[in-house]
Structures are given as C-alpha cells and as structure tokens.
Design a protein around this motif. Structure first.
Motif, PDB file in Angstrom:
ATOM      1  N   PHE A 103      -4.101   0.555  10.970  1.00  0.00           N
ATOM      2  CA  PHE A 103      -3.470   0.621   9.902  1.00  0.00           C
ATOM      3  C   PHE A 103      -2.226  -0.189  10.080  1.00  0.00           C
ATOM      4  CE2 PHE A 103      -5.853   4.231   8.841  1.00  0.00           C
ATOM      5  CZ  PHE A 103      -6.079   4.984   9.910  1.00  0.00           C
ATOM      6  N   MET A 104      -1.703  -0.165   8.720  1.00  0.00           N
ATOM      7  CA  MET A 104      -0.197  -1.003   8.772  1.00  0.00           C
ATOM      8  C   MET A 104       0.966  -0.113   9.168  1.00  0.00           C
ATOM      9  SD  MET A 104      -0.994  -2.367   4.584  1.00  0.00           S
ATOM     10  CE  MET A 104      -1.043  -0.800   4.258  1.00  0.00           C
ATOM     11  N   GLN A 105       1.956  -0.795   9.315  1.00  0.00           N
ATOM     12  CA  GLN A 105       3.174  -0.035   9.745  1.00  0.00           C
ATOM     13  C   GLN A 105       4.101   0.264   8.523  1.00  0.00           C
ATOM     14  OE1 GLN A 105       3.457   0.695  13.096  1.00  0.00           O
ATOM     15  NE2 GLN A 105       1.235   0.020  13.060  1.00  0.00           N
ATOM     16  N   ALA A 106       4.733   1.398   8.677  1.00  0.00           N
ATOM     17  CA  ALA A 106       5.693   1.636   7.632  1.00  0.00           C
ATOM     18  C   ALA A 106       6.667   2.603   8.343  1.00  0.00           C
ATOM     19  CB  ALA A 106       4.707   2.339   6.375  1.00  0.00           C
ATOM     20  N   ASP A 107       7.555   3.107   7.310  1.00  0.00           N
ATOM     21  CA  ASP A 107       8.273   4.165   7.892  1.00  0.00           C
ATOM     22  C   ASP A 107       7.619   5.194   8.565  1.00  0.00           C
ATOM     23  OD1 ASP A 107      10.844   3.671   5.002  1.00  0.00           O
ATOM     24  OD2 ASP A 107      10.782   2.420   7.177  1.00  0.00           O
ATOM     25  N   GLU A 108       6.748   5.607   8.029  1.00  0.00           N
ATOM     26  CA  GLU A 108       5.773   6.853   8.399  1.00  0.00           C
ATOM     27  C   GLU A 108       4.553   5.954   8.572  1.00  0.00           C
ATOM     28  OE1 GLU A 108       6.035  11.278   7.787  1.00  0.00           O
ATOM     29  OE2 GLU A 108       6.702  10.151   6.091  1.00  0.00           O
ATOM     30  N   LYS A 109       3.970   5.991  10.004  1.00  0.00           N
ATOM     31  CA  LYS A 109       2.640   5.173  10.209  1.00  0.00           C
ATOM     32  C   LYS A 109       1.627   6.161   9.773  1.00  0.00           C
ATOM     33  CE  LYS A 109       4.464   2.923  14.220  1.00  0.00           C
ATOM     34  NZ  LYS A 109       4.301   2.972  15.927  1.00  0.00           N
ATOM     35  N   GLU A 110       0.482   5.495   9.139  1.00  0.00           N
ATOM     36  CA  GLU A 110      -0.644   6.245   8.717  1.00  0.00           C
ATOM     37  C   GLU A 110      -1.153   6.899   9.653  1.00  0.00           C
ATOM     38  OE1 GLU A 110      -3.572   3.603   7.148  1.00  0.00           O
ATOM     39  OE2 GLU A 110      -2.308   3.632   5.119  1.00  0.00           O
ATOM     40  N   GLU A 111      -1.174   6.884  10.968  1.00  0.00           N
ATOM     41  CA  GLU A 111      -1.929   7.484  12.068  1.00  0.00           C
ATOM     42  C   GLU A 111      -0.869   8.751  12.423  1.00  0.00           C
ATOM     43  OE1 GLU A 111      -0.163   3.862  14.453  1.00  0.00           O
ATOM     44  OE2 GLU A 111      -0.919   4.313  12.265  1.00  0.00           O
ATOM     45  N   ASP A 112       0.151   8.897  12.150  1.00  0.00           N
ATOM     46  CA  ASP A 112       1.008  10.034  12.261  1.00  0.00           C
ATOM     47  C   ASP A 112       0.940  10.871  11.362  1.00  0.00           C
ATOM     48  OD1 ASP A 112       2.263   8.963  14.547  1.00  0.00           O
ATOM     49  OD2 ASP A 112       4.139   8.080  13.538  1.00  0.00           O
ATOM     50  N   LEU A 113       0.852  10.301  10.145  1.00  0.00           N
ATOM     51  CA  LEU A 113       0.143  11.378   9.037  1.00  0.00           C
ATOM     52  C   LEU A 113      -0.946  11.981   9.152  1.00  0.00           C
ATOM     53  CD1 LEU A 113       1.722   9.169   6.007  1.00  0.00           C
ATOM     54  CD2 LEU A 113       2.551  11.072   6.661  1.00  0.00           C
ATOM     55  N   ILE A 114      -2.089  10.952   9.715  1.00  0.00           N
ATOM     56  CA  ILE A 114      -3.268  11.645  10.018  1.00  0.00           C
ATOM     57  C   ILE A 114      -3.258  12.743  11.020  1.00  0.00           C
ATOM     58  CG2 ILE A 114      -5.703  10.942  10.697  1.00  0.00           C
ATOM     59  CD1 ILE A 114      -5.349   8.268   9.547  1.00  0.00           C
ATOM     60  N   GLY A 115      -2.449  12.515  11.798  1.00  0.00           N
ATOM     61  CA  GLY A 115      -2.428  13.399  12.935  1.00  0.00           C
ATOM     62  C   GLY A 115      -1.849  14.967  12.456  1.00  0.00           C
TER      63      GLY A 115
ATOM     64  N   LEU B 115      -0.031   9.255   2.727  1.00  0.00           N
ATOM     65  CA  LEU B 115      -1.049   8.763   3.419  1.00  0.00           C
ATOM     66  C   LEU B 115      -1.766   7.851   2.282  1.00  0.00           C
ATOM     67  CD1 LEU B 115      -2.988   8.023   5.657  1.00  0.00           C
ATOM     68  CD2 LEU B 115      -4.110  10.379   5.322  1.00  0.00           C
ATOM     69  N   ALA B 116      -2.028   8.643   0.982  1.00  0.00           N
ATOM     70  CA  ALA B 116      -2.823   8.015  -0.031  1.00  0.00           C
ATOM     71  C   ALA B 116      -1.978   6.694  -0.583  1.00  0.00           C
ATOM     72  CB  ALA B 116      -3.066   9.133  -1.211  1.00  0.00           C
ATOM     73  N   LYS B 117      -0.784   6.916  -0.683  1.00  0.00           N
ATOM     74  CA  LYS B 117       0.140   5.820  -1.166  1.00  0.00           C
ATOM     75  C   LYS B 117      -0.006   4.580  -0.339  1.00  0.00           C
ATOM     76  CE  LYS B 117       4.377   4.759  -3.003  1.00  0.00           C
ATOM     77  NZ  LYS B 117       5.681   5.028  -3.341  1.00  0.00           N
ATOM     78  N   LEU B 118      -0.006   4.968   1.140  1.00  0.00           N
ATOM     79  CA  LEU B 118      -0.199   3.636   2.066  1.00  0.00           C
ATOM     80  C   LEU B 118      -1.588   3.291   1.929  1.00  0.00           C
ATOM     81  CD1 LEU B 118       2.000   5.061   5.204  1.00  0.00           C
ATOM     82  CD2 LEU B 118       2.512   3.537   3.524  1.00  0.00           C
ATOM     83  N   ASP B 119      -2.382   4.010   2.084  1.00  0.00           N
ATOM     84  CA  ASP B 119      -3.819   3.550   2.015  1.00  0.00           C
ATOM     85  C   ASP B 119      -4.188   2.606   0.839  1.00  0.00           C
ATOM     86  OD1 ASP B 119      -6.339   3.693   3.112  1.00  0.00           O
ATOM     87  OD2 ASP B 119      -7.172   4.880   1.462  1.00  0.00           O
ATOM     88  N   LEU B 120      -3.689   3.018  -0.391  1.00  0.00           N
ATOM     89  CA  LEU B 120      -3.772   1.971  -1.769  1.00  0.00           C
ATOM     90  C   LEU B 120      -3.157   0.861  -1.678  1.00  0.00           C
ATOM     91  CD1 LEU B 120      -3.327   4.833  -4.619  1.00  0.00           C
ATOM     92  CD2 LEU B 120      -5.182   3.211  -4.235  1.00  0.00           C
ATOM     93  N   GLN B 121      -2.108   0.951  -0.994  1.00  0.00           N
ATOM     94  CA  GLN B 121      -1.275  -0.214  -0.714  1.00  0.00           C
ATOM     95  C   GLN B 121      -1.992  -1.240   0.174  1.00  0.00           C
ATOM     96  OE1 GLN B 121       2.680   1.357   0.488  1.00  0.00           O
ATOM     97  NE2 GLN B 121       3.355   1.052  -1.419  1.00  0.00           N
ATOM     98  N   LYS B 122      -2.456  -0.646   1.131  1.00  0.00           N
ATOM     99  CA  LYS B 122      -3.269  -1.698   2.278  1.00  0.00           C
ATOM    100  C   LYS B 122      -4.267  -2.137   1.576  1.00  0.00           C
ATOM    101  CE  LYS B 122      -5.748   0.518   5.120  1.00  0.00           C
ATOM    102  NZ  LYS B 122      -6.385   1.369   6.320  1.00  0.00           N
ATOM    103  N   LEU B 123      -5.256  -1.648   0.785  1.00  0.00           N
ATOM    104  CA  LEU B 123      -6.444  -1.998   0.210  1.00  0.00           C
ATOM    105  C   LEU B 123      -6.015  -2.916  -1.047  1.00  0.00           C
ATOM    106  CD1 LEU B 123      -9.015   1.367   0.181  1.00  0.00           C
ATOM    107  CD2 LEU B 123      -8.779  -0.779   1.916  1.00  0.00           C
ATOM    108  N   GLN B 124      -4.882  -2.595  -1.605  1.00  0.00           N
ATOM    109  CA  GLN B 124      -4.696  -3.483  -2.727  1.00  0.00           C
ATOM    110  C   GLN B 124      -4.654  -4.925  -2.348  1.00  0.00           C
ATOM    111  OE1 GLN B 124      -0.847  -3.345  -4.949  1.00  0.00           O
ATOM    112  NE2 GLN B 124      -2.153  -2.459  -6.527  1.00  0.00           N
ATOM    113  N   LYS B 125      -3.901  -5.327  -1.203  1.00  0.00           N
ATOM    114  CA  LYS B 125      -3.988  -6.469  -0.573  1.00  0.00           C
ATOM    115  C   LYS B 125      -5.300  -7.136  -0.283  1.00  0.00           C
ATOM    116  CE  LYS B 125       0.727  -6.793   0.109  1.00  0.00           C
ATOM    117  NZ  LYS B 125       1.533  -7.795  -0.392  1.00  0.00           N
ATOM    118  N   LEU B 126      -6.133  -6.137   0.266  1.00  0.00           N
ATOM    119  CA  LEU B 126      -7.522  -6.725   0.692  1.00  0.00           C
ATOM    120  C   LEU B 126      -8.399  -7.203  -0.868  1.00  0.00           C
ATOM    121  CD1 LEU B 126      -9.953  -7.091   2.505  1.00  0.00           C
ATOM    122  CD2 LEU B 126     -10.475  -4.554   2.148  1.00  0.00           C
ATOM    123  N   TYR B 127      -8.168  -6.192  -1.602  1.00  0.00           N
ATOM    124  CA  TYR B 127      -8.907  -6.712  -2.974  1.00  0.00           C
ATOM    125  C   TYR B 127      -8.300  -7.995  -3.809  1.00  0.00           C
ATOM    126  CZ  TYR B 127      -9.942  -1.624  -2.754  1.00  0.00           C
ATOM    127  OH  TYR B 127     -10.548  -0.255  -2.416  1.00  0.00           O
TER     128      TYR B 127
END
Length: 597
Positions: A69-81, A277-289
């Motif tokens: 996952f990408m890093q942000a003020d709140e990490k995705e893995e923390d939100l998932i946990g 979590l959904a917002k971070l996920d969208l931002q990550k995938l947008q770069k891939l797209y």
C-alpha cells in the motif's frame, strides 16, 4: 415473429445452501452524472504526464499491482486493521437482529466502495450467518433487513426466493406497507427495496416488477416534494437521483465508489475509516490506470495505426468500458488486452463499413483472416496494415496467455477473429446490395460483429486464473452467458444509433430489421420492442450469473458481464464510441485524472 433471444423461464435454483467462492462485487452502483466537459479521449503520453504533474500533488508512488500500500497520513494497513477489529466485534453478536442489520449495511457499504476484496473472509462469514437465519418464506422477518439481505445473498450465489417479498405481511397487510418515505432512514430502506427488485430472474418478473414499480414511484414522489429535512442527511437526495437514473444493470463498480465517497465524505464515526480506505485505494489505482493508458498509446504508435485512414482512435473509450468493472490491480493484463481488442474491432469494423472499399477486396481480407496469411493482400496496404496489427498484437497476447493457461491459446484467438471478419463481410454485402435481412438473420450475424465475444475471450485468458473446460461451458465463448451479453451489447448500440442511421438511410440495423419483419410497426414501437428484449436478456443474465457461481470464480464471470454493463453505460443516450456526450466525458475524466478533494 419470435425474436432470436427467446428468453425461456429458467428452472428454480437448486444450488447448495451456501457457497464458499469469492464474494461478488456486483452491488447496486449509483454514479454521479457530469455536465461540463468536452475533450478528446485519445490522449498522448505527453498529455498524460502533463496532467499528472499539474493535477496531482499527491506524494503517492505509482505501484506495481503486486506491491504494497501507499503511504499517507493514515496508512491503508492501519485502516484495514481497524475495520477488521470492528467487523470481528460485530460478528460475535450476529444473532441479534440489530447487529445483523448493521453488519449487512457494512457489507453493502464495503462492496459499493469497492474495498470488499480486503475483507473477503469477514464478508463471507457475515453472509453465511445471515443465511443460516434465513427463512424460505419470511426471510429475516423484518422487511427492511430482508430486502437488504436478499440482494446481498443473491449476488453472492445463495438460493433465496423472491417469494419473501409477498410473505412478510403474514396476510394481514401488503408487504409494501412495511416501507414508507417519511424519514431519511425509511427512504434508505425504500432504496434498498428498489435495488433488491433489480436482481430478479425471468421467472420472478411479476414479483420483482411490482416491487420496482412501487419503490420507483415512491422515490420519485419524495424527490418531487423536495423536502430538505428528508433529503439532505448524507446527501440522500443525490443518492436517490443516482439510483433512479443509473440502475444496477447499467453501472460499473468503480464508478460508484467515487460518487459514494463524494456523497458521504467525510462521514461519521462509524463510516469514516471505510471512506478513507476507499479514497486511498482509488488514488492508488488511478495512478496505475494512467500508466496503463500510456501503454495503450505506445502500443498504438508501435503498430502504426495512425496510418489507417478510416480507423477511429478510441483508446480512452475502449479502456474506460472495462476498467471501472475489472478494476483490481492484479488484472492489468486483462484490461490492456480488452482495450486493445476493442480498439482493433473498431478499426476492422470501420474498414468493412467504408462503402468506398471494393467488395472483392473485402472478400480477400476476409480470406486473409480465414487462412491467417497476409500475403493474400500484399497489394492492399491499408488492409494489410490492419491485419498485421491484429496478428502482431495477438501473437504477443497469446504468448502471455499460454503461460497462464499452460496450453496454446493462439488457435482460439485466430478462430474468433476469422469468425468476426466473416460477419463483417456479410454486413458489407448487405450494405453494398442494399438488402435488409430478417431480424433473425441480422442478430445471428451482428451478435458476433459487435465484438463482445471476441473482446472478452481474447482477454479473459489473461485474468491469471486457469480457465477450465467446465468454466467455459458456463461462461465461455459459446455459452448462453456470453450470447446474452452479446445481445445486450448489440441492441444497446442499435438503440443509441438508430435515429442517426435511419436518417442517413441505413436500414440494416436492429430497428430497421425489426420494422421490416413487422409491417406497419413504427420506429418508436420497434425501439420499445428491442428495449424489452434488452431487459429480458438482463434478467436472464442474472440467472446465468447465479448458475455459474458454483464453478466459476466471481471475477471471471464479472469479466464477461462487464461488456453488458459497459455497453449500457456507453450507449445510454448515444453512441459513446462515435459521439461521446458530456456525461460520458466527465465520468472518464473523473475516473482517470481528477483527484478526490
């Protein structure tokens, strides 16, 4: 005359009480329409890089699908946990009616936000526990919980009967009297009833039709009254509008994720972590797209398709038809293969559809596909360029597919392209002779030439899953599933372009052929008749999707279904490949480039 897709009533479902395959992402998917964008979708790598540097100030790195996952003020893995902890707590008290309803609401939220893949085990346990409490006649007894659970259970393959929509009143009152629109909570329940009604099989058309008509009329009434007390909480009015304008069968999962975040952001204490979590996920995938679209541009240039005089460059549209549905990072190869196939089908269609091209030369091009030998058209540089571009592209894709499947896939690819070219030739012969075929002749040919079958099945072998013979029997190129998808795509295209084509004097369309077979039938009546065929095909698709659950991974059947969803969005008001409207352009721009503020 009977229409070619005669949609027989399926037998009653007879699957096991609960299944253990991966959960579905095919939830109800509202999306925000756009109004103010006019821009070409054929974007160069330079323009893409400029957009990223000027529009994205995020420090997120561009990740490969297999990276973390990408890093942000709140990490995705923390939100998932944190979400896992919450779900574990709820799971301990699912026998309580209120806790069960809360859990189902969270499942619905996660699926609509597109983050369900992180919580597959928890979702599976919640749904299994819900089904253990399900009564075949009364559902979960409470009407509001029942309609929510019904939709989720059905979309995950559980054998639940629509008869529960008639039984909850125990004969004392109508089931629909359990619903009202006198509070935001009740409006949300009515929305769930409306979404539930869109998951019916053909054998349930009466029950589901009545439920849909009731819920839709109630929601339209509350919108017309415009009571801010009812519609302002959580931007509920926006959600109702989306659901009514873009129902379940016209939507793609990742488009709803974005609109739902915008609707609910920043959320309350219970939903904020899901939205983050959904917002971070969208931002990550947008770069891939964006990177994948750059790869498509390089592919286009490498094979010299700019030199094809009659070929439309539709990289963005072709990619956008699939990416919001098969959106997960691990399916990059599928998305690229799908978009390439869609672009090549468009180019080949344009070549055969150009009346200035000599019919004998087109017959030689068709023979080239039959023999797979470009020497037959050495004196036809445009035709040869198109064929060699298809040949070169699919040699590369077949090599990749062979590694995934452990067998030679290239003969399958060649057979489907030859089949498609033969249908393009037949359409060209109709055009040159000005013959209007029967509706049945037309559909048998154009179900193939619309390209849904070839585009899907020259890319599905790259999903990363071995496609077994049993899976092919359920959803493969010659299955009822794929045939129904082709019907939806073909007729959605025809209805979007029929007025323009009839004005141009082109009668070899679904509408024109239907009118030919029904003397005295008006254009408007033909449009209504074909729209009904589409709806019946979509109902049967729900049944075929359900039937496939026992043997086909969810993402494989979703990949096939994505054609129908993409077509219903692409051709919702006009031909999105020929003349994209502002709404389509805005959806593309948001999905690919615009950050969520």
């Amino acid at each position: 005359m009977a229409l070619p897709c005669s949609l027989a009533q399926p037998p009653a479902p007879s699957l096991p009480r609960f299944l253990t395959h991966h959960p579905s992402a095919l939830a109800s998917l509202p999306v925000s329409p756009g109004r103010h964008l006019r821009q070409s979708l054929s974007l160069s790598p330079q323009l893409l890089r400029t957009r990223r540097s000027t529009r994205h100030s995020s420090t997120f790195a561009l990740l490969k699908p297999e990276e973390g996952f990408m890093q942000a003020d709140e990490k995705e893995e923390d939100l998932i946990g944190a979400i896992e902890v919450e779900l574990a707590s709820i799971e301990t008290c699912l026998m309580d009616a209120a806790a069960l309803f809360e859990a189902l609401m969270l499942v619905d939220l996660m699926e609509r936000l597109g983050i369900q893949r992180y919580f597959e085990h928890q979702i599976r346990r919640i749904l299994r526990t819900s089904y253990m409490q399900w009564d075949d006649k009364y559902g979960l007894n409470d009407a509001k919980t029942t309609v929510l659970a019904f939709r989720l259970l059905r979309l995950h393959g559980y054998p639940v009967s629509a008869g529960v929509l008639m039984a909850l009143g125990e004969g004392k009152r109508s089931f629909y009297e359990c619903f009202s629109v006198d509070s935001p909570t009740n409006i949300s329940a009515m929305l769930n009833l409306y979404r539930c009604s869109q998951t019916g099989f053909p054998s349930e058309s009466k029950i589901m039709g009545e439920a849909q008509e009731f819920a839709r009329s109630q929601l339209l009434n509350v919108l017309s009254e415009g009571n801010p007390t009812l519609l302002q909480p959580n931007n509920l009015g926006m959600e109702v509008n989306f659901a009514l304008e873009l129902p379940h069968r016209r939507l793609m999962p990742r488009l709803e994720s974005r609109s739902l975040i915008k609707q609910l952001w920043p959320g309350n204490e219970s939903t904020r972590k899901y939205l983050k979590l959904a917002k971070l996920d969208l931002q990550k995938l947008q770069k891939l797209y964006q990177r994948e679209l750059e790869e498509l541009e390089r592919w286009w240039q490498r094979f010299g398709f700019d030199e094809v005089k009659c070929g439309r460059k539709r990289l963005g549209q072709s990619y956008f038809v699939v990416a919001p549905t098969i959106y997960e990072p691990q399916f990059s190869s599928f998305r690229l293969a799908y978009a390439k196939g869609a672009v090549l089908i468009t180019i080949l269609d344009d070549l055969f559809d150009d009346k200035s091209n000599d019919l004998q030369e087109l017959r030689r091009l068709n023979e080239t596909f039959t023999r797979w030998d470009s020497s037959l058209i050495n004196d036809l540089p445009q035709h040869k360029l198109v064929f060699e571009g298809i040949d070169g592209t699919y040699l590369e894709l077949a090599a990749e597919a062979n590694r995934v499947q452990g067998r030679d896939i290239l003969p399958i690819f060649k057979h489907m392209w030859a089949e498609c070219a033969a249908c393009f030739l037949k359409e060209a012969e109709w055009m040159h002779s000005e013959r209007i075929p029967t509706y049945e002749e037309y559909m048998q040919c154009t179900k193939v030439s619309i390209g849904a079958k070839i585009i899907t099945w020259t890319s599905a072998f790259l999903l990363g899953e071995k496609i077994t013979d049993e899976m092919l029997r359920h959803i493969g190129p010659d299955s009822r599933f794929t045939d129904l998808v082709s019907v939806v795509c073909r007729l959605s295209n025809d209805l979007a372009s029929s007025s323009r084509e009839l004005e141009e004097g082109k009668l070899t369309t679904g509408v024109g052929c239907y009118m030919r077979d029904h003397p005295g039938c008006t254009q408007e009546e033909a449009v209504v008749g074909l729209a009904n065929v589409i709806e019946l095909a979509c109902q049967e698709l729900e049944w075929e999707l359900y039937r496939s659950r026992a043997v086909v991974p969810e993402f494989c059947s979703r990949a096939v279904l994505s054609n129908a969803r993409g077509a219903r969005l692409l051709y919702r008001r006009m031909d999105g490949l020929t003349n994209s409207d502002e709404e389509f352009m805005k959806l593309f721009q948001d999905f690919m480039f615009n950050p969520l503020e």
